[in-house]
Design an enzyme around this catalytic site. Structure first.
Site, mmCIF file in Angstrom:
data_model
loop_
_atom_site.group_PDB
_atom_site.id
_atom_site.type_symbol
_atom_site.label_atom_id
_atom_site.label_comp_id
_atom_site.label_asym_id
_atom_site.label_seq_id
_atom_site.Cartn_x
_atom_site.Cartn_y
_atom_site.Cartn_z
ATOM 1 N N SER A 1 -14.881 15.929 15.114
ATOM 2 C CA SER A 1 -15.428 14.614 15.437
ATOM 3 C C SER A 1 -14.409 13.532 15.090
ATOM 4 O O SER A 1 -13.687 13.649 14.088
ATOM 5 C CB SER A 1 -16.709 14.388 14.637
ATOM 6 O OG SER A 1 -17.102 13.040 14.732
ATOM 7 N N TYR B 1 -21.550 15.783 6.751
ATOM 8 C CA TYR B 1 -21.148 15.955 8.156
ATOM 9 C C TYR B 1 -19.625 15.803 8.304
ATOM 10 O O TYR B 1 -18.966 16.629 8.930
ATOM 11 C CB TYR B 1 -21.874 14.933 9.042
ATOM 12 C CG TYR B 1 -21.536 15.049 10.512
ATOM 13 C CD1 TYR B 1 -22.047 16.092 11.282
ATOM 14 C CD2 TYR B 1 -20.682 14.133 11.131
ATOM 15 C CE1 TYR B 1 -21.726 16.210 12.637
ATOM 16 C CE2 TYR B 1 -20.360 14.248 12.478
ATOM 17 C CZ TYR B 1 -20.886 15.282 13.226
ATOM 18 O OH TYR B 1 -20.567 15.407 14.561
#
Ligand code: NAD
Length: 250
Positions: free
Chosen positions: A145, A158
């Site tokens: 990401s 995350y």
């Protein structure tokens, strides 16, 4: 002529969101698709849509944190389609995650994040490895990401998990190059999916921070995914490709 003619791909998390888009669009390029998701009905739906359009797909209920499930995923794909050329490690814990101070994240939530986002891709890679090794070629695409590079905060579990995906990729690229297996990372920016809408407002997203001045759409990731999956990227391994309209420059 499709860019993935004759190839067989497994797409984890192919039941909805980005994984569904990758599955449908890779099928349009000629790949046969094993749609693997913990959400059984959604995975079936993706496979049905591909077959209805004249492509070739089947669905599998798979929990990527289970070694047994990931082995079955690889075995059934070989039984049905005879080979495995591509693994898209897209399944992830993203939908509905909430920002919390690192001191407030429950231990179980941290462990679940690591199990799905890090152990999952590791187990899926282990499951497809024997077949790819036998073939002397394979493509593994892991999904990180842009948030790892953006200095995002209050998502320590995350962000740590998506940074680990890059480390995992580099190790696997170094280990598996000798077998012709290429392992690369795609790092998407904040993209308009149902999952993203549970995390932030798309409407209020400040596009002035993006040189290309618009919100990222799932379709923006399709070209890069097909490039990594196809023979066009055969001399690239261990790489991280950011696809984010230029928000991060590195
Ligand atoms: P999503 O939540 O809709 O997709 C994740 C998919 O993974 C779902 O189909 C879900 O059922 C599946 N999944 C979850 N746990 C699983 C498990 N244990 N076993 C098997 N399948 C499981 O989210 P999305 O927006 O489509 O994102 C897809 C991927 O891209 C995720 O890895 C996410 O972290 C990553 N990503 C998304 C964005 C974005 O802005 N949408 C940005 C960067 C990275």
């Amino acid at each position: 002529m499709g860019r993935l003619d004759g190839k067989v791909a497994i797409v984890t998390g192919g039941g909805r969101g980005l994984g569904k888009v990758y599955s449908l669009r890779m099928a349009e390029e000629g790949a046969k698709i094993a749609v693997a998701d913990i959400l059984d009905k959604e995975a079936q739906q993706t496979a049905e849509e591909i077959n209805a359009k004249g492509g070739s797909a089947f669905s599998l209920k798979v929990d990527v944190t289970s070694e047994e499930d990931t082995r079955r995923m690889a075995d059934e794909t070989v039984q049905k389609f005879g080979r495995i050329d591509i693994l898209i490690n897209n399944a992830g814990l993203y939908y509905g995650i909430t920002r919390k101070l690192f001191t407030e994240i429950p231990i179980e939530e941290w462990d679940r994040m690591m199990a799905i986002n890090v152990k999952g891709p590791w187990l899926c890679a282990r499951a497809v490895f024997p077949q790819m090794k036998k073939q002397g070629k394979g493509k593994i695409i892991n999904i990180s990401s842009e948030s790892v590079f953006a200095g995002s905060k209050n998502l320590s579990h995350y962000i740590a998990s998506k940074a680990a995906v890059i480390g995992l990729t580099r190790d696997l690229a170094a280990e598996l190059g000798q077998y012709g297996i290429r392992v690369n990372v795609l790092a998407p920016g904040f993209t308009d999916t149902a999952a993203s809408r549970t995390i932030g407002s798309i409407e209020k997203y400040d596009v002035s921070r993006i040189p290309l001045r618009r919100v990222q759409q799932p379709e923006d990731l399709v070209g890069p995914i097909i490039f990594f999956a196809s023979d066009e990227s055969d001399f690239i391994t261990g790489a991280t490709l950011m696809v984010d309209g230029g928000r991060q420059m590195y």
